[in-house]
Design an enzyme around this catalytic site. Structure first.
Site, PDB file in Angstrom:
ATOM      1  N   ALA A  63     120.917  -6.814 -60.402  1.00  0.00           N
ATOM      2  CA  ALA A  63     120.285  -5.578 -59.991  1.00  0.00           C
ATOM      3  C   ALA A  63     121.288  -5.264 -58.598  1.00  0.00           C
ATOM      4  CB  ALA A  63     119.066  -6.029 -59.147  1.00  0.00           C
ATOM      5  N   GLU A 108     124.687  -4.817 -58.568  1.00  0.00           N
ATOM      6  CA  GLU A 108     125.272  -4.112 -59.293  1.00  0.00           C
ATOM      7  C   GLU A 108     124.906  -2.259 -59.561  1.00  0.00           C
ATOM      8  OE1 GLU A 108     127.063  -7.565 -60.056  1.00  0.00           O
ATOM      9  OE2 GLU A 108     124.844  -6.876 -60.991  1.00  0.00           O
ATOM     10  N   HIS A 126     117.135 -16.004 -52.630  1.00  0.00           N
ATOM     11  CA  HIS A 126     117.869 -14.896 -53.856  1.00  0.00           C
ATOM     12  C   HIS A 126     117.534 -14.470 -53.773  1.00  0.00           C
ATOM     13  CE1 HIS A 126     120.970 -14.843 -56.438  1.00  0.00           C
ATOM     14  NE2 HIS A 126     119.711 -13.692 -57.085  1.00  0.00           N
ATOM     15  N   PHE A 145     114.363   4.709 -56.463  1.00  0.00           N
ATOM     16  CA  PHE A 145     114.486   3.122 -56.622  1.00  0.00           C
ATOM     17  C   PHE A 145     113.204   2.908 -57.564  1.00  0.00           C
ATOM     18  CE2 PHE A 145     113.194  -1.010 -55.069  1.00  0.00           C
ATOM     19  CZ  PHE A 145     114.598  -1.325 -54.311  1.00  0.00           C
ATOM     20  N   ARG A 172     103.712  -3.446 -64.325  1.00  0.00           N
ATOM     21  CA  ARG A 172     104.572  -2.391 -63.634  1.00  0.00           C
ATOM     22  C   ARG A 172     105.841  -1.862 -65.224  1.00  0.00           C
ATOM     23  NH1 ARG A 172     102.575  -5.647 -60.364  1.00  0.00           N
ATOM     24  NH2 ARG A 172     102.071  -4.639 -58.086  1.00  0.00           N
TER      25      ARG A 172
END
Length: 156
Positions: A57, A59, A89, A114, A128
């Site tokens: 994510a 990158e 993190h 997004f 999801r």
């Protein structure tokens, strides 16, 4: 009163999907949902869709920025999945990813959706990615299509 509102079909649009390989068992479902939406509802041909895979994510913003700077795409769908672990993190990765993608959209002035799941656990991610809570890849693709049409209506 003049109202500008986007529609979904954008048959001439060129779309890039940039997706994280990390948590690919989730992200592959997001990509499937996005692709189906772009083709069926957006009426976009295969040759107008480019899929870019990045390691994680973090990158996503860099790849999205390079795609946006190329001026070859009308919109970008960013997909990934960050699941909370036992350390801080999660906050760093999800926050920097969201901030970076928003910055790309603002600087390049093209839609960057997004579609990165930020969940507490694997169950929420699965929900999801096409089960109980819908598919967020579908939602990100729809948002991209609609915003392409809004931006076109707003002009230069």
């Amino acid at each position: 009163m003049k109202v500008i509102e986007g529609v979904i079909p954008a048959p001439q649009a060129k779309i890039a999907i940039v997706v994280s390989r990390f948590n690919s068992f989730i992200n592959d479902r997001l990509v499937e949902g996005a692709l189906d939406t772009l083709k069926r509802q957006g009426q976009i041909a295969d040759e107008n869709i480019t899929l870019v895979k990045v390691p994680g994510a973090v990158e996503l913003p860099l790849a999205a920025k390079r795609l946006a700077k190329s001026k070859q795409f009308d919109g970008i769908v960013a997909l990934g999945c960050v699941i909370r672990g036992g350390t801080a993190h999660f906050e760093y990765v999800s926050g920097e990813c969201a901030k970076g993608l928003a910055q790309v959209a603002l600087e390049a002035e093209i839609p960057v959706a997004f579609g990165v799941l930020t969940t507490e656990n694997i169950e929420q991610a699965i929900e999801r990615a096409g089960t109980k809570a819908g598919n967020k890849g579908v939602e990100a693709a729809l948002s991209t299509l609609e915003m392409i049409n809004v931006m076109n209506a707003l002009g230069a």
